[in-house]
Motif scaffolding. Structure first.
Motif, PDB file in Angstrom:
ATOM      1  N   GLU A  94      -0.378  -0.415 -13.370  1.00 14.67           N
ATOM      2  CA  GLU A  94      -0.145  -0.411 -14.910  1.00 14.67           C
ATOM      3  C   GLU A  94      -1.558  -1.206 -15.448  1.00 14.67           C
ATOM      4  OE1 GLU A  94       1.258   1.440 -17.555  1.00 14.67           O
ATOM      5  OE2 GLU A  94       2.398   1.407 -15.914  1.00 14.67           O
ATOM      6  N   GLY A  95      -2.116  -0.124 -16.043  1.00 15.71           N
ATOM      7  CA  GLY A  95      -3.397  -0.805 -16.822  1.00 15.71           C
ATOM      8  C   GLY A  95      -3.080  -1.259 -18.385  1.00 15.71           C
ATOM      9  N   ALA A  96      -4.020  -1.750 -18.945  1.00 10.87           N
ATOM     10  CA  ALA A  96      -3.882  -2.379 -20.485  1.00 10.87           C
ATOM     11  C   ALA A  96      -3.251  -1.072 -21.291  1.00 10.87           C
ATOM     12  CB  ALA A  96      -4.768  -3.221 -20.877  1.00 10.87           C
ATOM     13  N   SER A  97      -4.023  -0.016 -21.238  1.00 10.60           N
ATOM     14  CA  SER A  97      -3.745   1.043 -22.084  1.00 10.60           C
ATOM     15  C   SER A  97      -3.246   2.500 -21.245  1.00 10.60           C
ATOM     16  CB  SER A  97      -5.044   1.488 -22.885  1.00 10.60           C
ATOM     17  OG  SER A  97      -5.922   1.763 -21.976  1.00 10.60           O
ATOM     18  N   MET A  98      -3.200   2.318 -19.955  1.00  8.69           N
ATOM     19  CA  MET A  98      -2.741   3.690 -19.406  1.00  8.69           C
ATOM     20  C   MET A  98      -2.489   3.349 -17.844  1.00  8.69           C
ATOM     21  SD  MET A  98      -6.192   5.926 -19.079  1.00  8.69           S
ATOM     22  CE  MET A  98      -7.150   5.194 -20.413  1.00  8.69           C
ATOM     23  N   PRO A  99      -1.866   4.037 -17.307  1.00  8.96           N
ATOM     24  CA  PRO A  99      -1.473   3.740 -15.715  1.00  8.96           C
ATOM     25  C   PRO A  99      -2.856   4.163 -15.111  1.00  8.96           C
ATOM     26  CG  PRO A  99       0.025   5.193 -16.854  1.00  8.96           C
ATOM     27  CD  PRO A  99      -0.722   4.944 -17.789  1.00  8.96           C
ATOM     28  N   PHE A 100      -2.866   3.850 -13.790  1.00  8.17           N
ATOM     29  CA  PHE A 100      -4.027   3.788 -12.833  1.00  8.17           C
ATOM     30  C   PHE A 100      -3.560   4.484 -11.300  1.00  8.17           C
ATOM     31  CE2 PHE A 100      -7.125   2.040  -9.442  1.00  8.17           C
ATOM     32  CZ  PHE A 100      -7.807   2.952  -9.750  1.00  8.17           C
ATOM     33  N   TYR A 101      -3.822   5.567 -11.302  1.00  2.00           N
ATOM     34  CA  TYR A 101      -3.518   6.177 -10.027  1.00  2.00           C
ATOM     35  C   TYR A 101      -4.523   6.253  -8.822  1.00  2.00           C
ATOM     36  CZ  TYR A 101      -0.202   8.035 -13.165  1.00  2.00           C
ATOM     37  OH  TYR A 101       0.772   8.047 -14.407  1.00  2.00           O
ATOM     38  N   HIS A 102      -4.325   5.505  -7.724  1.00  2.00           N
ATOM     39  CA  HIS A 102      -5.350   5.227  -6.857  1.00  2.00           C
ATOM     40  C   HIS A 102      -5.048   6.234  -5.445  1.00  2.00           C
ATOM     41  CE1 HIS A 102      -7.951   2.464  -4.407  1.00  2.00           C
ATOM     42  NE2 HIS A 102      -8.708   3.539  -4.682  1.00  2.00           N
ATOM     43  N   MET A 103      -5.912   7.175  -5.118  1.00  2.00           N
ATOM     44  CA  MET A 103      -5.444   8.043  -4.132  1.00  2.00           C
ATOM     45  C   MET A 103      -6.526   7.856  -2.900  1.00  2.00           C
ATOM     46  SD  MET A 103      -4.255  11.319  -5.914  1.00  2.00           S
ATOM     47  CE  MET A 103      -3.002  11.184  -7.138  1.00  2.00           C
ATOM     48  N   ASP A 104      -6.168   7.924  -1.655  1.00  2.00           N
ATOM     49  CA  ASP A 104      -7.041   7.896  -0.422  1.00  2.00           C
ATOM     50  C   ASP A 104      -6.488   9.409   0.371  1.00  2.00           C
ATOM     51  OD1 ASP A 104      -8.345   7.947   2.072  1.00  2.00           O
ATOM     52  OD2 ASP A 104      -8.645   5.763   1.756  1.00  2.00           O
ATOM     53  N   VAL A 105      -7.129  10.426   0.156  1.00  4.24           N
ATOM     54  CA  VAL A 105      -6.680  11.634   1.112  1.00  4.24           C
ATOM     55  C   VAL A 105      -7.631  11.947   2.447  1.00  4.24           C
ATOM     56  CG1 VAL A 105      -6.246  12.741  -1.163  1.00  4.24           C
ATOM     57  CG2 VAL A 105      -8.489  13.006  -0.256  1.00  4.24           C
ATOM     58  N   TYR A 106      -8.080  10.692   2.725  1.00  7.71           N
ATOM     59  CA  TYR A 106      -9.024  10.974   4.189  1.00  7.71           C
ATOM     60  C   TYR A 106      -8.035  11.441   5.268  1.00  7.71           C
ATOM     61  CZ  TYR A 106     -12.272   9.671   7.879  1.00  7.71           C
ATOM     62  OH  TYR A 106     -12.854   9.593   8.926  1.00  7.71           O
ATOM     63  N   ARG A 107      -6.863  10.875   5.648  1.00  5.81           N
ATOM     64  CA  ARG A 107      -5.881  11.191   6.489  1.00  5.81           C
ATOM     65  C   ARG A 107      -5.015  12.646   6.182  1.00  5.81           C
ATOM     66  NH1 ARG A 107      -7.450   6.253   7.291  1.00  5.81           N
ATOM     67  NH2 ARG A 107      -7.635   5.376   9.156  1.00  5.81           N
ATOM     68  N   LEU A 108      -5.208  13.203   5.106  1.00  6.79           N
ATOM     69  CA  LEU A 108      -4.494  14.273   4.975  1.00  6.79           C
ATOM     70  C   LEU A 108      -5.272  15.748   5.009  1.00  6.79           C
ATOM     71  CD1 LEU A 108      -3.011  13.448   1.326  1.00  6.79           C
ATOM     72  CD2 LEU A 108      -1.908  13.155   3.663  1.00  6.79           C
ATOM     73  N   SER A 109      -4.314  16.744   5.369  1.00  4.09           N
ATOM     74  CA  SER A 109      -4.916  18.057   5.489  1.00  4.09           C
ATOM     75  C   SER A 109      -4.751  18.671   4.252  1.00  4.09           C
ATOM     76  CB  SER A 109      -4.036  18.891   6.404  1.00  4.09           C
ATOM     77  OG  SER A 109      -2.869  18.869   5.996  1.00  4.09           O
ATOM     78  N   LEU A 110      -5.286  19.651   3.688  1.00  2.00           N
ATOM     79  CA  LEU A 110      -5.177  20.190   2.227  1.00  2.00           C
ATOM     80  C   LEU A 110      -3.612  20.855   2.282  1.00  2.00           C
ATOM     81  CD1 LEU A 110      -6.701  21.226  -0.022  1.00  2.00           C
ATOM     82  CD2 LEU A 110      -7.287  23.469   1.013  1.00  2.00           C
ATOM     83  N   GLU A 111      -3.256  21.068   3.085  1.00  3.92           N
ATOM     84  CA  GLU A 111      -1.950  21.617   3.016  1.00  3.92           C
ATOM     85  C   GLU A 111      -0.686  20.352   2.718  1.00  3.92           C
ATOM     86  OE1 GLU A 111      -3.714  22.319   5.690  1.00  3.92           O
ATOM     87  OE2 GLU A 111      -4.190  24.186   4.990  1.00  3.92           O
TER      88      GLU A 111
END
Length: 166
Positions: free
Chosen positions: A73-90
């Motif tokens: 939760e940020g001051a004015s909006m949520p923050f979504y942090h992703m790391d997709v290094y270990r994911l396949s596109l599917e």
């Protein structure tokens, strides 16, 4: 054809990375996606931490390498942090990441080029290159509006030192 803008900035320290993150945070609006790429250890998570702080996230932000997605939760909006290094596109597609991309917060995706097909057509792409002990080169590409304008604003604000290497 999608319009693009680009700025290349060199930062000499973690403090200058924080300044760049602050300047981007001043431009960000809900629904923005920042697509980060770079070598291991280049500073993707460090940039994400500085950006989160700049938008008012008070929690400790660490790499979502094994959890894939962390929400703050940020001051004015949520923050979504992703790391997709270990994911396949599917696998990434099955997670429904687009719910985040088009949501009410701002999203940073580390290793974004691995899921480029799933990213929104308008985004800020950032490639971070490790150029020495502390020095980093940020190659920032705005894809579509408002991100092309963001590149122009970063250039005008003098964020870091402009570097013409592309």
């Amino acid at each position: 054809m999608t319009i693009r803008g680009q700025v290349v900035l060199t930062v000499q320290s973690e403090q200058e990375t924080a300044l760049l993150a602050q300047r981007i945070a001043e431009l960000v609006k809900p629904g923005a996606v920042l697509a980060l790429d770079g070598d291991l250890g280049a500073g993707k998570t460090t940039f994400s931490q500085k950006f989160a702080k700049a938008i008012g996230v008070t929690d400790v932000v660490n790499s979502p390498t094994f959890t894939i997605i962390k929400e703050y939760e940020g001051a004015s909006m949520p923050f979504y942090h992703m790391d997709v290094y270990r994911l396949s596109l599917e696998e990434a597609d099955e997670l429904g990441l687009d719910d985040y991309f088009f949501g009410s917060g701002v999203t940073i995706v580390e290793w974004a080029s691995l899921i480029e097909e799933l990213l929104p057509p308008e985004r800020l792409e950032m490639y971070i290159a490790h150029e020495g002990t502390e020095e980093r080169v940020f190659r920032i590409t705005g894809v579509g509006e408002p991100f092309v304008s963001w590149c122009e604003a970063l250039n005008e604000m003098g964020a870091g030192n402009n570097d013409d290497r592309a």
